[in-house]
Design a protein around this motif. Sequence first.
Motif, short mmCIF file in Angstrom:
data_model
loop_
_atom_site.label_atom_id
_atom_site.label_comp_id
_atom_site.label_asym_id
_atom_site.label_seq_id
_atom_site.Cartn_x
_atom_site.Cartn_y
_atom_site.Cartn_z
N GLU A 94 45.69 51.33 39.08
CA GLU A 94 44.40 51.18 39.77
C GLU A 94 43.45 50.31 38.96
N LEU A 95 43.47 50.47 37.64
CA LEU A 95 42.60 49.68 36.77
C LEU A 95 42.98 48.20 36.85
N ALA A 96 44.27 47.91 36.82
CA ALA A 96 44.72 46.51 36.90
C ALA A 96 44.32 45.91 38.24
N SER A 97 44.51 46.67 39.31
CA SER A 97 44.16 46.18 40.65
C SER A 97 42.66 45.95 40.75
N PHE A 98 41.86 46.86 40.21
CA PHE A 98 40.42 46.70 40.25
C PHE A 98 39.99 45.45 39.48
N PHE A 99 40.62 45.21 38.34
CA PHE A 99 40.24 44.04 37.55
C PHE A 99 40.55 42.75 38.30
N VAL A 100 41.70 42.69 38.96
CA VAL A 100 42.03 41.52 39.78
C VAL A 100 40.96 41.32 40.84
N LEU A 101 40.57 42.41 41.50
CA LEU A 101 39.52 42.33 42.51
C LEU A 101 38.20 41.87 41.90
N LEU A 102 37.85 42.39 40.73
CA LEU A 102 36.58 42.06 40.09
C LEU A 102 36.50 40.58 39.72
N VAL A 113 41.91 34.37 31.91
CA VAL A 113 41.44 35.04 33.13
C VAL A 113 40.99 34.00 34.15
N PHE A 114 40.28 32.98 33.70
CA PHE A 114 39.80 31.91 34.58
C PHE A 114 40.98 31.20 35.25
N GLU A 115 41.99 30.85 34.51
CA GLU A 115 43.13 30.11 35.05
C GLU A 115 43.92 30.95 36.04
N GLN A 116 44.15 32.22 35.74
CA GLN A 116 44.93 33.05 36.65
C GLN A 116 44.16 33.34 37.94
N THR A 117 42.84 33.48 37.83
CA THR A 117 42.01 33.68 39.02
C THR A 117 42.06 32.46 39.93
N ASN A 118 41.95 31.28 39.33
CA ASN A 118 42.04 30.04 40.10
C ASN A 118 43.36 29.96 40.85
N LEU A 119 44.43 30.37 40.21
CA LEU A 119 45.74 30.29 40.85
C LEU A 119 45.83 31.24 42.04
N ILE A 120 45.35 32.46 41.87
CA ILE A 120 45.42 33.44 42.96
C ILE A 120 44.65 32.96 44.19
N LEU A 121 43.46 32.42 43.97
CA LEU A 121 42.63 32.00 45.10
C LEU A 121 42.94 30.58 45.57
N GLY A 122 43.75 29.85 44.82
CA GLY A 122 44.05 28.47 45.21
C GLY A 122 45.45 28.29 45.74
N LEU A 123 46.05 29.35 46.29
CA LEU A 123 47.44 29.27 46.72
C LEU A 123 47.65 28.28 47.86
N GLY A 124 46.60 27.95 48.59
CA GLY A 124 46.73 26.96 49.65
C GLY A 124 46.39 25.56 49.21
N ASP A 125 46.05 25.40 47.93
CA ASP A 125 45.62 24.10 47.42
C ASP A 125 46.72 23.53 46.52
N PRO A 126 47.19 22.30 46.82
CA PRO A 126 48.29 21.74 46.03
C PRO A 126 47.97 21.55 44.56
N VAL A 128 38.18 38.18 41.02
CA VAL A 128 38.22 37.35 42.22
C VAL A 128 36.90 37.45 42.97
N ALA A 129 36.48 38.68 43.27
CA ALA A 129 35.27 38.89 44.08
C ALA A 129 34.00 38.61 43.29
N GLY A 130 33.99 38.98 42.02
CA GLY A 130 32.76 38.85 41.24
C GLY A 130 32.62 37.54 40.51
N ASN A 131 33.73 36.84 40.31
CA ASN A 131 33.69 35.59 39.57
C ASN A 131 33.65 34.40 40.52
N GLU A 132 34.67 34.29 41.35
CA GLU A 132 34.77 33.13 42.25
C GLU A 132 33.58 33.03 43.20
#
Length: 426
Positions: A248-256, A178-191, A258-262
């Motif tokens: 909806e559950l999958a989308s909410f988890f991605v949001l959670l 979960v940590f690695e995939q979240t980093n990737l989603i939010l780091g799309l502008g970072d090489p 991203v928004a709640g962890n990062e």
Amino acid sequence: MKIKKSLKVDEIDLCSLEFWELSEEERQGGFATLRSERPIPFMEEPDIPIEGFPRGPGYWSLTRHADLQEASRNPEVFSSAQGATSIFDLPKEFSEFFGGMINMDDPRHGRQRRIVSRGFTPSTLKKMEAGVARRAAGVIDRVIERGECDFVGDIAAPLPLEIICDMMGIPDSESQMVFEQTNLILGLGDPEFLAATENPQIAALQAGAALGTLMGEMAADRRKNPRADLTTALLQSDLEDGAMSDNELASFFVLLVVAGNETTRNAISLGMKALCDYPDERRRWAADFDGLADSAIEEIIRWASPVMHMRRTCTRDTTLSGQALREGDKVVLWYASANRDEAVFDEPYRFDLGRSPNEHVGFGGPGPHYCLGANLARREIRMMFQEIFRRLPDLEITGPPDRLRSNFINGIKRMPCAFTPGRPGA
């Protein structure tokens, strides 16, 4: 902090990654210039080197606190449904999956928010306090004997991620994925997270698919074996507003995650950096931790501004502070600027743990999109710093932070620290 106004107003481009590679003092100087000289500037969008993504029409930037507040409290004029989490126009399905209810208006937004609220009631959060304290203590136990570590990866990041996994009922064995995939989603502008040859849309979809698969497996299990966790609560069809679908559950988890962890991990990281940069404030808090905690946490959130912007789209012609806006115009709310607005905050570049009042917009502005997890984030920040003050009282940052290259998340990837070693469980 002493800001540097190194850019003239016509040189400030908030979509340019070069702007976000400037020092914090120079970026804040740029926002100060905009607030005083051109508070609602129109910005051109850059070309996107991805097939199927034409260059966008540009956007208006809200840099003053009052304008941001006005847009936030009027969702019928300033809509989120065309995309709130990206300045660029993304396919609707893509936008809704990665932003969930943030990228919705009522009534869809209201329904999902009410379902999610089942896991964020005051009584539920109260019950979680012991778990948050236990997890915070565990984070310190894992590093205390070493005498040095990466503050972000070893201290700031684990707590919010572990709390989210606890809430959803996700086993510890999945937390690293979960940590690695979240980093990737939010780091799309970072090489570091995305090679120049990679397609960011495909990379994001692959990361989202991995998280979605996990939640699909969780949903299937909880329908057969309900538990006392948020996943089960979101799937209860007999309650008001019904249950979330698997999508909806999958989308909410991605949001959670991203928004709640990062956001929480970056508030903790940037808060620790500020405490080291301003030792008088650190000593002030250490002398009366409980008495100063509430105002200190609000100041850390204002100072960090972990989410630097959100977007809205005008549903009709309107005027904001004398600036005419047309139906369909994109409007970007720059929280990073509003939280330093001289018209609202006395000495806005001073880190003041006793600041009062403190009408920051670190959890978003007023209105239906104010952060649902704000009180949970406050608890996590409080518990983490309580453990640091108690068990790592001489912790110091020993090198410059390695910052995330992003105009969306004010993030730190790594930040070395050192402290006097101690004993786990002490």
